[in-house]
Design an enzyme around this catalytic site. Sequence first.
Site, PDB file in Angstrom:
ATOM      1  N   GLY A  42       4.405   1.583  -1.665  1.00 49.31           N
ATOM      2  CA  GLY A  42       4.462   1.875  -3.142  1.00 49.31           C
ATOM      3  C   GLY A  42       3.205   2.346  -3.777  1.00 49.31           C
ATOM      4  N   ASP A  72       0.939  -1.248   0.010  1.00 48.09           N
ATOM      5  CA  ASP A  72       0.011   0.095   0.062  1.00 48.09           C
ATOM      6  C   ASP A  72       0.794   1.339   0.106  1.00 48.09           C
ATOM      7  OD1 ASP A  72      -2.387   1.771   0.092  1.00 48.09           O
ATOM      8  OD2 ASP A  72      -3.357   0.138   1.300  1.00 48.09           O
ATOM      9  N   PHE A 114       0.627   1.497  -6.932  1.00 47.46           N
ATOM     10  CA  PHE A 114       0.268   0.460  -7.821  1.00 47.46           C
ATOM     11  C   PHE A 114       0.140   1.053  -9.282  1.00 47.46           C
ATOM     12  CE2 PHE A 114      -3.889  -0.037  -5.259  1.00 47.46           C
ATOM     13  CZ  PHE A 114      -4.639   0.956  -6.227  1.00 47.46           C
ATOM     14  N   HIS A 149     -13.165  -1.691  -6.988  1.00 48.94           N
ATOM     15  CA  HIS A 149     -14.455  -0.786  -7.169  1.00 48.94           C
ATOM     16  C   HIS A 149     -13.967   0.510  -7.004  1.00 48.94           C
ATOM     17  CE1 HIS A 149     -15.141  -1.326  -2.613  1.00 48.94           C
ATOM     18  NE2 HIS A 149     -14.171  -0.663  -2.675  1.00 48.94           N
TER      19      HIS A 149
END
Length: 337
Positions: free
Chosen positions: A226, A200, A228, A246
């Site tokens: 990090g 995360d 993504f 979502h």
Amino acid sequence: MTREHPRTDRLFEIGSAYRQAKVLLSAVELGVFSELAAGPLDARDLASRIRVHGRSARDFFDALVATGLLTRDDEGRYRNTEESDFYLDRAKPTYLGASFDQYNRREYVLWGSLTQSLQTGNPAAETHGHDHFGSLYNDAARFRTFVTAMTSGSLLAAQGIAHQFPWENYQTLCDVGTAQGCLPVQVALVHPHVRAIGFDLPMLCSAFEEYAVKRNVADRVSFAGGDFFKDPLPQAEVIVLGRVLHNWDLEAKKMLLDKAYRSIQTGGAVIVYDMLIDDDRRTSTTGLLSSLNMLLWTAGGFGYTATDCTGWMRSAGFTKTMVRHLPGGNSMIIGEK
């Protein structure tokens, strides 16, 4: 013969459902269930403990009785029900009240802007494109509310995955968008042989490590910081995207599954879990409302069906896919590489 008109009960029940919701949210905020976990109290003593005015205390407590969240005996003493005692007492490890705290502090207000967001397509929450989580985490109070709510909202699903997925066949796990690390911790508690990484944004590191220590699994889980959108995902046999897809538009959803495929070892699997919409889009009230919640929270997020997700998985390269129901209204979709 006079034709009977349709009943109005259901319309008024739905239209005024915010009242019932707010009674529960205020009860959690005030600590009603935590106070009663120690034993029954009459209206006067309970009102004193939670510091509410006497004017409507009985109405408040009896509304909780009427909704099945408290009981009241013949002597006027209130008690938790089994359900509220198990899930809404702050002192218990099964406490889910952090989710309700999030509903109360943030979402209750956001949903007041639904009409405007439906008309404009814009979220009600303050966002900065892909950085809307970074913006949220910059406020210490909102950060703590949000990450604890993520754990509360994921706990039942994470426990289900820990027991339903064949972890005996795998050694390594990476949970993407891990927040406090609810999923890695639950898997580590049940399967000591698994080594888990929580991935995360870097500002989640301390929250993750504190939670791992609290749950006595710090020797088996670790944090990798990090972004993504910019960085590759850590390599692992199993990559989990739990309540992550979502939040993003279709392009980002597919990008994340592509990245997961590249980081999963051959013979491994991806697990996506979320509150899904039924394929016919007719019956999943919770899934559809969750998708509308993404309208209010995010710049491009939306809910999806199992068929949608399995199609994206196959496009990314995953072969065999399967869907399994989880506790708490979520489902997991597994794609094998």
